[in-house]
Design an enzyme around this catalytic site. Structure first.
Site, short mmCIF file in Angstrom:
data_model
loop_
_atom_site.label_atom_id
_atom_site.label_comp_id
_atom_site.label_asym_id
_atom_site.label_seq_id
_atom_site.Cartn_x
_atom_site.Cartn_y
_atom_site.Cartn_z
N ARG A 1 0.85 -1.19 0.00
CA ARG A 1 0.00 0.00 0.00
C ARG A 1 0.89 1.24 0.00
O ARG A 1 1.92 1.28 0.68
CB ARG A 1 -0.90 0.03 1.25
CG ARG A 1 -2.09 -0.90 1.19
CD ARG A 1 -3.14 -0.43 0.19
NE ARG A 1 -4.31 -1.28 0.14
CZ ARG A 1 -4.53 -2.23 -0.78
NH1 ARG A 1 -3.64 -2.47 -1.72
NH2 ARG A 1 -5.65 -2.94 -0.76
N HIS B 1 -0.40 -0.06 -10.00
CA HIS B 1 -1.15 -0.97 -9.12
C HIS B 1 -1.63 -2.22 -9.88
O HIS B 1 -2.82 -2.52 -9.92
CB HIS B 1 -2.34 -0.25 -8.46
CG HIS B 1 -2.79 -0.93 -7.19
ND1 HIS B 1 -3.23 -0.24 -6.09
CD2 HIS B 1 -2.87 -2.23 -6.85
CE1 HIS B 1 -3.57 -1.10 -5.12
NE2 HIS B 1 -3.36 -2.32 -5.58
#
Ligand code: NAP
Length: 258
Positions: A173, A221
């Site tokens: 993250r 991502h």
């Protein structure tokens, strides 16, 4: 987002991370939260981390640069057993990634919250184990969940404990990383290269320094995207468990935050 679902009994994440769910003040208190643990998700993460560990290990970026300048110069990389890769987070993804790197021949260290025993892997845990874990880690891979305890964990203090010239891969993250601290460590040469798949704000804004940094690789991502066919089976299994009153799998501990 959950205001209308006050009676929900189960909220199933379609991804491995659930930090976005816990951050929602309207999340129904009684609902069980389950996260996605799926063999396809794990395999894709193994691919991503292996790709970038090997890239850093074999100094592939330097070879690409050499080709651009028609330079024939052999670069000798140490054997994998003489390269230490450290994986932060030894859960569904980090554990499997650590084993796959060990199978590629690397010297692998792992760090988790509670003690772990993984064959062939040097494991460390808790705040006390972090310093020793970092000391030898030449390629650091972050696969932690985002919790109050792990937010901003990759900061100046942590980076400074890595050996000079270490590489960093973040596939967890964006909020694990203090961007100014990582950029400063890159600019000082303490960190040689970083591969970042996740960011504090996504999409990464076009003026962010990461985009143009010569020693940063930005990916959007995509380390491991949820495979709908494979994920559907996992979610369906859990719904069936709920309906049959059997224990759910991969249930989140709300107190621990993961
Ligand atoms: P997980 O199974 O919940 O594993 C978490 C691991 O982190 C466990 O080993 C846990 O320790 C450890 N941990 C938690 N808090 C810690 C702390 N304070 N200190 C040290 N270790 C701590 O998670 P996962 O399914 O492997 O997912 C890992 C991460 O990948 C998540 O952040 C997820 O959002 C991210 N992800 C990214 C992508 C992408 O495409 N980029 C795709 C999927 C997932 P214990 O074993 O002791 O509990």
């Amino acid at each position: 987002a959950y205001a209308a679902y006050t009676g929900a009994r189960l909220i199933h994440s379609l991804g491995a991370g659930i930090d976005h769910l816990l951050a929602d003040p309207q999340l129904p208190v009684q609902a069980a939260i389950c996260r996605l643990v799926d063999p396809m998700l794990t395999l894709r993460m193994i691919e991503y981390v292996a790709l970038h560990v090997l890239r850093h290990h074999r100094r592939h970026d330097q070879l690409v640069q050499q080709q651009q300048n028609q330079i024939w110069q052999q670069i000798a990389a140490p054997a994998a057993r003489d390269r230490t890769v450290g994986v932060m987070g030894l859960g569904a993804l980090g554990g499997a990634v650590a084993i796959s790197l060990h199978n590629l021949g690397f010297h692998v260290q792992g760090w988790s919250r509670t003690a772990k025993n993984l064959p062939g892997i040097d494991t460390f845990h808790g705040t006390d184990g972090l310093r020793s874990f970092l000391q030898k880690t030449e390629i650091l891979v972050c696969l932690l969940p985002l919790t109050e305890a792990t937010r901003d964990i990759v900061n100046q203090n942590l980076l400074s404990q890595l050996p000079r010239g270490a590489r960093f891969i973040n596939a967890a993250r964006g909020h694990h990383v203090v961007d100014q601290d990582l950029l400063a460590a890159l600019d000082s040469g303490h960190i040689a290269e970083a591969t970042l798949d996740v960011f504090r704000t996504e999409p990464l804004s076009t003026d962010h320094p990461y985009w143009r940094h010569p020693r940063v690789t930005v990916t959007p991502h995509i380390a491991s995207l949820t495979d709908p066919v494979s994920a559907a089976k996992v979610v369906a299994d859990n719904i069936q468990r709920l309906l049959q009153g059997r224990p759910l799998i991969n249930q989140v501990d709300r107190t621990a935050g993961y």
